[in-house]
Scaffold this motif. Structure first.
Motif, PDB file in Angstrom:
ATOM      1  N   ALA E  61       0.839  -1.206   0.000  1.00  0.00           N
ATOM      2  CA  ALA E  61       0.000   0.000   0.000  1.00  0.00           C
ATOM      3  C   ALA E  61       0.872   1.254   0.000  1.00  0.00           C
ATOM      4  CB  ALA E  61      -0.930  -0.011   1.206  1.00  0.00           C
ATOM      5  N   LYS E  62       1.937   1.175   0.764  1.00  0.00           N
ATOM      6  CA  LYS E  62       2.838   2.319   0.842  1.00  0.00           C
ATOM      7  C   LYS E  62       3.501   2.567  -0.520  1.00  0.00           C
ATOM      8  CE  LYS E  62       4.240   5.032   4.305  1.00  0.00           C
ATOM      9  NZ  LYS E  62       3.264   5.620   5.252  1.00  0.00           N
ATOM     10  N   CYS E  63       3.891   1.505  -1.170  1.00  0.00           N
ATOM     11  CA  CYS E  63       4.457   1.646  -2.516  1.00  0.00           C
ATOM     12  C   CYS E  63       3.446   2.348  -3.420  1.00  0.00           C
ATOM     13  CB  CYS E  63       4.775   0.280  -3.119  1.00  0.00           C
ATOM     14  SG  CYS E  63       6.199  -0.543  -2.402  1.00  0.00           S
ATOM     15  N   GLN E  64       2.223   1.863  -3.376  1.00  0.00           N
ATOM     16  CA  GLN E  64       1.174   2.425  -4.216  1.00  0.00           C
ATOM     17  C   GLN E  64       1.027   3.923  -3.934  1.00  0.00           C
ATOM     18  OE1 GLN E  64      -0.579   0.434  -6.556  1.00  0.00           O
ATOM     19  NE2 GLN E  64      -1.063   2.480  -7.312  1.00  0.00           N
ATOM     20  N   GLU E  65       1.055   4.245  -2.647  1.00  0.00           N
ATOM     21  CA  GLU E  65       0.838   5.637  -2.245  1.00  0.00           C
ATOM     22  C   GLU E  65       2.020   6.524  -2.652  1.00  0.00           C
ATOM     23  OE1 GLU E  65       0.187   6.028   1.994  1.00  0.00           O
ATOM     24  OE2 GLU E  65       1.186   8.002   1.938  1.00  0.00           O
ATOM     25  N   ARG E  66       3.211   6.048  -2.378  1.00  0.00           N
ATOM     26  CA  ARG E  66       4.382   6.893  -2.598  1.00  0.00           C
ATOM     27  C   ARG E  66       4.885   6.867  -4.034  1.00  0.00           C
ATOM     28  NH1 ARG E  66       7.871   7.024   2.697  1.00  0.00           N
ATOM     29  NH2 ARG E  66       6.174   7.210   4.196  1.00  0.00           N
ATOM     30  N   LEU E  67       4.888   5.682  -4.620  1.00  0.00           N
ATOM     31  CA  LEU E  67       5.435   5.555  -5.978  1.00  0.00           C
ATOM     32  C   LEU E  67       4.337   5.644  -7.036  1.00  0.00           C
ATOM     33  CD1 LEU E  67       7.773   2.446  -5.399  1.00  0.00           C
ATOM     34  CD2 LEU E  67       8.383   4.866  -5.161  1.00  0.00           C
ATOM     35  N   GLY E  68       3.125   5.336  -6.601  1.00  0.00           N
ATOM     36  CA  GLY E  68       2.041   5.308  -7.577  1.00  0.00           C
ATOM     37  C   GLY E  68       1.837   3.924  -8.181  1.00  0.00           C
ATOM     38  N   PHE E  69       2.659   2.988  -7.755  1.00  0.00           N
ATOM     39  CA  PHE E  69       2.549   1.615  -8.275  1.00  0.00           C
ATOM     40  C   PHE E  69       3.345   0.665  -7.366  1.00  0.00           C
ATOM     41  CE2 PHE E  69       6.357   3.487  -9.969  1.00  0.00           C
ATOM     42  CZ  PHE E  69       7.294   2.457  -9.997  1.00  0.00           C
ATOM     43  N   VAL E  70       3.023  -0.601  -7.469  1.00  0.00           N
ATOM     44  CA  VAL E  70       3.811  -1.621  -6.768  1.00  0.00           C
ATOM     45  C   VAL E  70       4.827  -2.184  -7.758  1.00  0.00           C
ATOM     46  CG1 VAL E  70       3.737  -3.873  -5.630  1.00  0.00           C
ATOM     47  CG2 VAL E  70       1.881  -2.221  -5.269  1.00  0.00           C
ATOM     48  N   PRO E  71       6.115  -2.073  -7.445  1.00  0.00           N
ATOM     49  CA  PRO E  71       7.108  -2.626  -8.369  1.00  0.00           C
ATOM     50  C   PRO E  71       6.805  -4.095  -8.674  1.00  0.00           C
ATOM     51  CG  PRO E  71       8.194  -1.302  -6.712  1.00  0.00           C
ATOM     52  CD  PRO E  71       6.747  -1.424  -6.289  1.00  0.00           C
ATOM     53  N   ASN E  72       6.899  -4.432  -9.931  1.00  0.00           N
ATOM     54  CA  ASN E  72       6.513  -5.779 -10.349  1.00  0.00           C
ATOM     55  C   ASN E  72       7.314  -6.877  -9.664  1.00  0.00           C
ATOM     56  OD1 ASN E  72       4.471  -4.900 -11.949  1.00  0.00           O
ATOM     57  ND2 ASN E  72       5.546  -5.186 -13.904  1.00  0.00           N
ATOM     58  N   VAL E  73       8.543  -6.609  -9.276  1.00  0.00           N
ATOM     59  CA  VAL E  73       9.310  -7.651  -8.603  1.00  0.00           C
ATOM     60  C   VAL E  73       8.619  -8.060  -7.308  1.00  0.00           C
ATOM     61  CG1 VAL E  73      10.860  -6.064  -7.351  1.00  0.00           C
ATOM     62  CG2 VAL E  73      11.601  -8.401  -7.862  1.00  0.00           C
ATOM     63  N   LEU E  74       8.000  -7.107  -6.642  1.00  0.00           N
ATOM     64  CA  LEU E  74       7.291  -7.438  -5.402  1.00  0.00           C
ATOM     65  C   LEU E  74       6.060  -8.276  -5.713  1.00  0.00           C
ATOM     66  CD1 LEU E  74       7.562  -4.030  -3.516  1.00  0.00           C
ATOM     67  CD2 LEU E  74       9.060  -6.043  -3.382  1.00  0.00           C
ATOM     68  N   ALA E  75       5.348  -7.866  -6.748  1.00  0.00           N
ATOM     69  CA  ALA E  75       4.180  -8.649  -7.155  1.00  0.00           C
ATOM     70  C   ALA E  75       4.592 -10.063  -7.558  1.00  0.00           C
ATOM     71  CB  ALA E  75       3.475  -7.949  -8.314  1.00  0.00           C
ATOM     72  N   ALA E  76       5.757 -10.172  -8.162  1.00  0.00           N
ATOM     73  CA  ALA E  76       6.228 -11.495  -8.591  1.00  0.00           C
ATOM     74  C   ALA E  76       6.511 -12.403  -7.401  1.00  0.00           C
ATOM     75  CB  ALA E  76       7.483 -11.354  -9.452  1.00  0.00           C
ATOM     76  N   TYR E  77       7.096 -11.835  -6.365  1.00  0.00           N
ATOM     77  CA  TYR E  77       7.388 -12.626  -5.153  1.00  0.00           C
ATOM     78  C   TYR E  77       6.134 -12.885  -4.306  1.00  0.00           C
ATOM     79  CZ  TYR E  77      12.534 -12.865  -5.197  1.00  0.00           C
ATOM     80  OH  TYR E  77      13.854 -13.167  -5.492  1.00  0.00           O
ATOM     81  N   ALA E  78       5.035 -12.188  -4.611  1.00  0.00           N
ATOM     82  CA  ALA E  78       3.876 -12.233  -3.728  1.00  0.00           C
ATOM     83  C   ALA E  78       3.100 -13.543  -3.809  1.00  0.00           C
ATOM     84  CB  ALA E  78       2.958 -11.049  -4.033  1.00  0.00           C
ATOM     85  N   PHE E  79       3.575 -14.488  -4.584  1.00  0.00           N
ATOM     86  CA  PHE E  79       2.914 -15.807  -4.585  1.00  0.00           C
ATOM     87  C   PHE E  79       3.239 -16.563  -3.292  1.00  0.00           C
ATOM     88  CE2 PHE E  79       7.102 -16.967  -5.915  1.00  0.00           C
ATOM     89  CZ  PHE E  79       7.298 -18.249  -5.429  1.00  0.00           C
ATOM     90  N   ASP E  80       4.186 -16.045  -2.511  1.00  0.00           N
ATOM     91  CA  ASP E  80       4.599 -16.714  -1.273  1.00  0.00           C
ATOM     92  C   ASP E  80       5.084 -15.634  -0.312  1.00  0.00           C
ATOM     93  OD1 ASP E  80       6.328 -17.875   0.728  1.00  0.00           O
ATOM     94  OD2 ASP E  80       6.404 -19.699  -0.482  1.00  0.00           O
ATOM     95  N   ASN E  81       4.293 -15.382   0.692  1.00  0.00           N
ATOM     96  CA  ASN E  81       4.586 -14.250   1.576  1.00  0.00           C
ATOM     97  C   ASN E  81       5.945 -14.371   2.261  1.00  0.00           C
ATOM     98  OD1 ASN E  81       3.323 -11.751   2.878  1.00  0.00           O
ATOM     99  ND2 ASN E  81       4.051 -12.914   4.658  1.00  0.00           N
ATOM    100  N   LEU E  84       8.569 -13.320  -0.138  1.00  0.00           N
ATOM    101  CA  LEU E  84       8.465 -11.868  -0.332  1.00  0.00           C
ATOM    102  C   LEU E  84       9.124 -11.129   0.819  1.00  0.00           C
ATOM    103  CD1 LEU E  84       7.306  -9.344  -1.771  1.00  0.00           C
ATOM    104  CD2 LEU E  84       5.172  -9.749  -0.495  1.00  0.00           C
ATOM    105  N   GLU E  85       8.829 -11.568   2.034  1.00  0.00           N
ATOM    106  CA  GLU E  85       9.391 -10.876   3.200  1.00  0.00           C
ATOM    107  C   GLU E  85      10.906 -10.985   3.231  1.00  0.00           C
ATOM    108  OE1 GLU E  85       7.312 -12.149   6.761  1.00  0.00           O
ATOM    109  OE2 GLU E  85       5.928 -10.445   6.490  1.00  0.00           O
ATOM    110  N   ALA E  86      11.422 -12.156   2.912  1.00  0.00           N
ATOM    111  CA  ALA E  86      12.883 -12.332   2.922  1.00  0.00           C
ATOM    112  C   ALA E  86      13.533 -11.445   1.856  1.00  0.00           C
ATOM    113  CB  ALA E  86      13.238 -13.796   2.690  1.00  0.00           C
ATOM    114  N   PHE E  87      12.888 -11.397   0.690  1.00  0.00           N
ATOM    115  CA  PHE E  87      13.434 -10.566  -0.380  1.00  0.00           C
ATOM    116  C   PHE E  87      13.420  -9.090   0.012  1.00  0.00           C
ATOM    117  CE2 PHE E  87      12.806  -7.878  -4.111  1.00  0.00           C
ATOM    118  CZ  PHE E  87      13.883  -8.241  -4.904  1.00  0.00           C
ATOM    119  N   VAL E  88      12.288  -8.640   0.536  1.00  0.00           N
ATOM    120  CA  VAL E  88      12.154  -7.229   0.906  1.00  0.00           C
ATOM    121  C   VAL E  88      13.146  -6.858   2.003  1.00  0.00           C
ATOM    122  CG1 VAL E  88      10.608  -5.559   2.006  1.00  0.00           C
ATOM    123  CG2 VAL E  88       9.776  -7.005   0.122  1.00  0.00           C
ATOM    124  N   ALA E  89      13.308  -7.745   2.970  1.00  0.00           N
ATOM    125  CA  ALA E  89      14.230  -7.447   4.071  1.00  0.00           C
ATOM    126  C   ALA E  89      15.653  -7.295   3.543  1.00  0.00           C
ATOM    127  CB  ALA E  89      14.169  -8.558   5.120  1.00  0.00           C
TER     128      ALA E  89
END
Lengths: 224, 224, 224, 224, 224, 224
Positions: E61-81, E84-89
């Protein structure tokens, strides 16, 4: 195969070397059966063993007596006694005859070159030799994995840098490369020997890869 | 060096091979003097000739008689008679002994492999052999420049594809590559011979490059 | 094609250049017939000759008169007179116009670059030019096989090192590479010329390889 | 530089092209000053502009009028009018003359080849052309970054696969590669044109890299 | 994705990320539809979105708010939370946490490494970041095309040379390479950070290439 | 490091990890002292250990308890607890969490990738894991030396072919490569996992090589 050997001849069904039919596709095996296979099906080529000359039969017997086994590379060449004799003569001269390079150094070259060429046979067989001759098992691993990871003397590093460059880009070896060896203390004759050992394993690596030569399984546990 | 030879021995100041001092930097020469140098300063290593065994002395004499010259590679190995004998034995077995591969085919492998490795000595000496044995000078040029430019039979193309892959990425040679040779009509023994010749020149190319071995200038004009 | 030429025009069925149908698989030929083929079937593309402009027709006639043949590369471009003219203009400017590089040096670059790219056409045609211009046949062979084997002046070695690096890793050429040329005595303009000749043969090598362009067989025997 | 142009001549201090002294080491600059530099210091070679022929002066004027700027590659060649004319003639024939390849397709080849060679000048200038001609800015990016990422027709994919193979391993291009183009619908003439455009950029990439040629900064914002 | 973010959770049919069926062969599309596709069909793998954890939902949500979009790499990792968390960290620690390297420098490494690996996703997304953070659009282009074309400080050049060598031949990185960084002013910790960022993009490039990950089309126009 | 662990915290002079001064040139050591060094001087970077979080301290204690040692990679990351936590989280998810790939298969990917990159640390540590998990010591050797030498199921061969191609030429991985995995029975999720593990070791190999990370000597004797 760590020294010159002489021995009596074997008789018919000669050398206890099994002929092999072309491997019917890639067989799937468990760990134990792979080991078994590697000791019996030595190459991917179906070649019948030749009758060994007395000298070669004696050599095989001596291997069996001293090492407890005949290195598979010898069994692989045994389909033709003349080729076997030529290989053994060159190998023994290069790796065992007097030289300014120690036997360990020659084996280090063998493994570093085989690492570039990713030759399974030579990495296993000569990796064991480096472990045994050096009393330093990790040294054998480093030669097989990445010789640059080893803490080497300047002499040995120069020796391996030359051997590896000669392996990867022989066309670019020039006087400056030879001079680097001279500065590291190598004689003209030593330079020949480094080149000859590196060259020899560039040959053997390819014969082994071309024929899917398998190392005796006994090497895996040696000098760990 | 196109056949097995036997001859009497030479005497002291043995083999008419000149020892060489390390080349003092890169000498600049005109065409004629380069040729002269190549026939007298055979490698970049200052190694004194060994006393040849009777067998080797005879072999050199036979070369002189039949070819009109001793190939420089033999002179280069003559600093150590044992190494020379091992080299000659292996070379003659591989290139001249009976095989399912013709002598020309073995020379084609030699040159195609040497082209990958950009070995000046072997390209000159064995390029001449391909020209002579084939009676087709452009074929020698194509082997040295890019074997893919030659119009080859499927058999010979498969043979060279295997030899060149074995040279450039030996780690990737697998059963499918051997099967391609079998489909092209090669026997198990032929596959060994292709591998062995390709392997041998991967060795010789590197010994020659490591020592800046120079081909006899006579090769340049042969069979043009 | 060693000088600028002017000549009268040819008539219909214009230039004695044979159109070619796509080669029906790899034809197998003996030495003699290969040579024959190379002089008649010049590329693998079935392109009909264009009508040459008077200037180009004159140029072809002059080649025939002075060289005894029309270089096949010209015949290959002759399917389109505009392309032929552009090629000839650029080629003649680069290789024959006044320059700080001698004509021999430009031909040395041509061959060293063509060796990296293993271009059969250019190695044969320009190898002959190096032999002829230098009066040193082995020099032509060394340029084609491995320029590092030649005993070159520092100037010529720097020139070829630059040309070859520009060929193999153009992305890595930087100010330090240009400075190496400056230190070897080359002017700013000379650096351009080295780059332009090396670039040109990186183009020609690829046009030749893409079309399987065959060199006139007459080159093989020239200046041996 | 998207069409053939004719124009009046420029006068003394001829072409508004600045001569350049060899860059004194790597200058450090901020974004704005880099842009400034790229528009004024066009190459790393200090070459004085030649007097342009009327045809070339007109061509430059036409560029200025139609594009709003003279492409730096033209300014770079302008130190020698003959070289400039040869370059312009070949470029315009290849990229703008009638062909079975669309102008966009020729620009796609230009960028895919320049990507392999990592040529900054050509990627910037011709990347802009792909964006403009296609109306698809990401397509230009994909050509510059990795053409395999683009969703292309089979025809265009075959075209770029050929051009890229011809760039990376020209020695391995054979009849099967040409046949792949024929199957994708390309004529014999089209195959020539693909090869010629790919070849041309293998030349231009190297001239640009050898001279550190800088693209006009205006390209960066075009057709985004 | 230029800062740490925290946000509320999304509900079922969770994240507005579309599952994707395996792409039915290569779809052919015009420029506009490619863009559309890249924003909706993010990878070539048909993976259904996982339910996001509150932390990850907030991050999106923060990405959406600040960037205007969710980077696709995050969406790609989002099949497994968990993935995703390990990648983001790891990503946020490497690219955004305090370091001796500026954020721009870390992005420069990202793009130079991605250029070697020719990763379309990372070149587009991080190329935009270099343009934005530097205020120098051509700098982003040079990082993506050939970092050697940029006029960099010695520090930044040493940093990128290390990162690129680590990418192309990690086995050859040795103490002398680390010392070059030390001489350029980097601390032990900085060296770790250069290695870690270069390593991370060698990972991400491969995940992106393996899955044909597509960058959000919005990146293309950013900071031009 | 073969399972998830939770444990109590360590106290001051925190983690028994020694800081290291930059290695003063290449130290020369005998086999025994090399082993000693590898267990105490873990990387070439002089980084002081951070205070571990309770979670990480517990993790280290659990390693000590279950494995008898803390893997050096963890000690290497322990200079910064946040980086350590991110690394451990990603590592454990990738290598130990439920997946369509067995733990052995993931370790096989780890070693085959590390072999391409010639990473001494990862080859030693994960080679031991393959030996242990498979109960087949030669399998570990084959993964480290040349995975093509192993007799693998079609599934595992396809898996490693993909991982290795992704390592050597990530830019060339396309839908046909993913389809080869699908045909070998892998799900969409499995393909992600293969890519993610291969990607992860492309990162770890580079962090290890950049820092000269040394494997715990205990690995050498494990599961031989």
């Amino acid at each position: 195969m760590q020294e010159r050997l002489t021995v009596p001849e074997k008789s018919k069904n000669p050398n206890n070397i099994k002929a092999k039919k072309p491997a019917p596709a890639a067989p799937k095996m468990t760990g134990a059966s792979i080991a078994a296979a590697d000791d019996t099906v030595i190459t991917a080529l179906a070649l019948k063993p030749d009758r060994l000359s007395p000298a070669m039969a004696a050599y095989f017997a001596k291997c069996q007596e001293r090492l407890g086994f005949v290195p598979n590379v010898l069994a692989a060449y045994a389909f033709d006694n003349a080729k076997l004799e030529a290989f053994v003569a060159m190998y023994n001269d290069l790796m065992l005859a007097p030289s300014g390079l120690s036997k360990l150094e020659r084996e280090m070259i063998a493994v570093a070159v085989s690492s570039v060429n990713r030759c399974y046979y030579c990495l296993v067989a000569h990796g064991a030799a480096v472990r045994a001759l050096s009393g330093d098992p990790p040294l054998g691993e480093m030669m097989a994995m990445n010789y640059r990871a080893a803490r080497l003397s300047k002499r040995q590093r120069a020796m391996l840098d030359f051997a590896v460059k000669l392996t990867t880009e022989p066309w670019a070896v020039e006087e400056s490369d030879r001079d680097a060896l001279r500065r590291a203390g190598f004689s003209e004759r030593d330079i020949w020997d480094i080149a000859a050992v590196a060259g020899f394993f560039n040959m053997s690596n390819r014969v082994a890869s071309a024929t899917d030569m398998r190392p005796n399984t006994v090497y895996h546990k040696q000098a760990r």
